[in-house]
Write a protein that holds these residues in place. Structure first.
Motif, PDB file in Angstrom:
ATOM      1  N   ARG A 241       0.830  -1.214   0.000  1.00 53.12           N
ATOM      2  CA  ARG A 241       0.000   0.000   0.000  1.00 53.12           C
ATOM      3  C   ARG A 241       0.858   1.254   0.000  1.00 53.12           C
ATOM      4  O   ARG A 241       0.438   2.306  -0.490  1.00 53.12           O
ATOM      5  N   ARG A 242       2.048   1.150   0.566  1.00 53.46           N
ATOM      6  CA  ARG A 242       2.950   2.294   0.667  1.00 53.46           C
ATOM      7  C   ARG A 242       3.847   2.430  -0.559  1.00 53.46           C
ATOM      8  O   ARG A 242       4.662   3.349  -0.631  1.00 53.46           O
ATOM      9  N   GLU A 243       3.698   1.528  -1.509  1.00 51.30           N
ATOM     10  CA  GLU A 243       4.487   1.572  -2.738  1.00 51.30           C
ATOM     11  C   GLU A 243       3.582   1.989  -3.900  1.00 51.30           C
ATOM     12  O   GLU A 243       2.369   2.125  -3.745  1.00 51.30           O
TER      13      GLU A 243
ATOM     14  N   LEU B  88       0.647   4.316 -10.165  1.00 53.22           N
ATOM     15  CA  LEU B  88      -0.298   4.824  -9.168  1.00 53.22           C
ATOM     16  C   LEU B  88       0.190   4.460  -7.777  1.00 53.22           C
ATOM     17  O   LEU B  88       0.630   3.324  -7.536  1.00 53.22           O
ATOM     18  N   GLY B  89       0.093   5.412  -6.853  1.00 54.57           N
ATOM     19  CA  GLY B  89       0.530   5.106  -5.502  1.00 54.57           C
ATOM     20  C   GLY B  89       0.149   6.190  -4.517  1.00 54.57           C
ATOM     21  O   GLY B  89      -0.573   7.132  -4.854  1.00 54.57           O
ATOM     22  N   PRO B  90       0.653   6.088  -3.277  1.00 50.56           N
ATOM     23  CA  PRO B  90       0.365   7.089  -2.239  1.00 50.56           C
ATOM     24  C   PRO B  90       1.415   8.186  -2.251  1.00 50.56           C
ATOM     25  O   PRO B  90       2.433   8.094  -2.953  1.00 50.56           O
ATOM     26  N   PHE B  91       1.175   9.203  -1.456  1.00 49.86           N
ATOM     27  CA  PHE B  91       2.110  10.314  -1.378  1.00 49.86           C
ATOM     28  C   PHE B  91       3.487   9.863  -0.913  1.00 49.86           C
ATOM     29  O   PHE B  91       4.515  10.360  -1.398  1.00 49.86           O
TER      30      PHE B  91
ATOM     31  N   CYS C 123      -2.188  10.550  -4.594  1.00 56.59           N
ATOM     32  CA  CYS C 123      -2.855  11.448  -3.652  1.00 56.59           C
ATOM     33  C   CYS C 123      -2.205  11.180  -2.312  1.00 56.59           C
ATOM     34  O   CYS C 123      -1.036  10.791  -2.266  1.00 56.59           O
ATOM     35  N   ASN C 124      -2.918  11.348  -1.226  1.00 59.34           N
ATOM     36  CA  ASN C 124      -2.299  11.107   0.074  1.00 59.34           C
ATOM     37  C   ASN C 124      -2.114   9.611   0.320  1.00 59.34           C
ATOM     38  O   ASN C 124      -1.008   9.135   0.537  1.00 59.34           O
ATOM     39  N   GLY C 125      -3.231   8.860   0.253  1.00 63.23           N
ATOM     40  CA  GLY C 125      -3.138   7.431   0.543  1.00 63.23           C
ATOM     41  C   GLY C 125      -3.120   6.532  -0.676  1.00 63.23           C
ATOM     42  O   GLY C 125      -2.833   5.337  -0.566  1.00 63.23           O
ATOM     43  N   GLY C 126      -3.474   7.089  -1.850  1.00 69.06           N
ATOM     44  CA  GLY C 126      -3.520   6.251  -3.051  1.00 69.06           C
ATOM     45  C   GLY C 126      -4.642   5.231  -3.000  1.00 69.06           C
ATOM     46  O   GLY C 126      -4.555   4.162  -3.620  1.00 69.06           O
TER      47      GLY C 126
END
Length: 233
Positions: free
Chosen positions: A27-29, A39-42, A119-122
């Motif tokens: 999720r953090r990648e 596509l991913g989180p900040f 975005c922030n959390g993706g």
């Protein structure tokens, strides 16, 4: 930029790689959704080393205005950025903002670049933009496009308002394709027909006015009255 694939190829694209074992820390990648689009989180955009290892050249930073102090471009000397201030709620209009993002992504990929959308959390906001992009890119239904992105980044979950807009965008992009594919000669003929009809209407109206003037000039003059000789007894 659209990609025309056979039905079997589209099916394979939607299903994605079947040998990926999703782990919570992923999720953090960021994940590659289609060639050149990730596509991913900040947090994935905060490591210059990671971005360079992924050969990222362009970054779409989508954030709630309240997050601007933290979710922001970090390496403006290294990458081209597009920053979109939105609200992560069901009332936010994404369709109005999407053309700007699509143009940025299209230009980057067509010039050999690689784009990270975050975005922030993706989880909800940036995935909605990416789903709209792949929907139009591969000319998919909104459901197939959603499944395609989910099959590469398992944790996405656009909110209900965004899902409604994904459905609406499918109708919008399909309508634009239908208009673009309509033979230009037919559009010209239709326009000429309307112009001719307008001209005929104008001639008819002119003839009617002319006829009315002629008829009024041929009519007997209205009776005149001399107030001094009127019998008022």
């Amino acid at each position: 930029m659209n990609s025309t694939l056979t039905e079997e190829q589209l099916k394979s694209v939607v299903q994605g790689p079947g040998d990926v074992e999703w782990r919570y820390e992923m999720r953090r990648e960021c994940q590659e959704i289609l060639p050149g689009l990730l596509l991913g989180p900040f947090v994935a955009s905060k490591s210059l080393e990671t971005l360079q290892s992924l050969k990222i050249t362009h970054i779409v930073c989508i954030r709630d205005a309240k997050e601007a102090f933290s979710v922001r471009p970090r390496f403006i000397d290294n990458f081209s950025y597009l920053t979109l201030d939105v609200e992560d709620n069901e009332e936010q209009n994404l369709i109005r903002l999407f053309p700007q993002a699509k143009l940025f992504i299209d230009n980057a990929i067509s010039n050999g670049g690689r784009v990270l959308v975050h975005c922030n959390g993706g989880i909800s906001l940036s995935p909605a933009f990416v789903v709209m992009f792949v929907m139009q890119h591969y000319q998919l239904s909104w459901e197939d496009a959603l499944h395609m992105v989910q099959n590469r980044r398992y944790c996405i979950s656009p909110n209900g308002g965004f899902l409604t807009q994904l459905k609406e965008y499918e109708a919008i992009y399909r309508a634009s394709i239908a208009v673009a594919s309509y033979p230009s000669t037919n559009r010209i003929v239709s326009r000429r027909k309307r112009d001719d009809e307008d001209d005929e209407d104008g001639i008819d109206r002119y003839d009617d006015r002319k006829r009315a003037l002629v008829e009024s000039s041929d009519s007997p003059p209205a009776p005149s009255y001399d107030a001094d000789h009127m019998d008022i007894s």
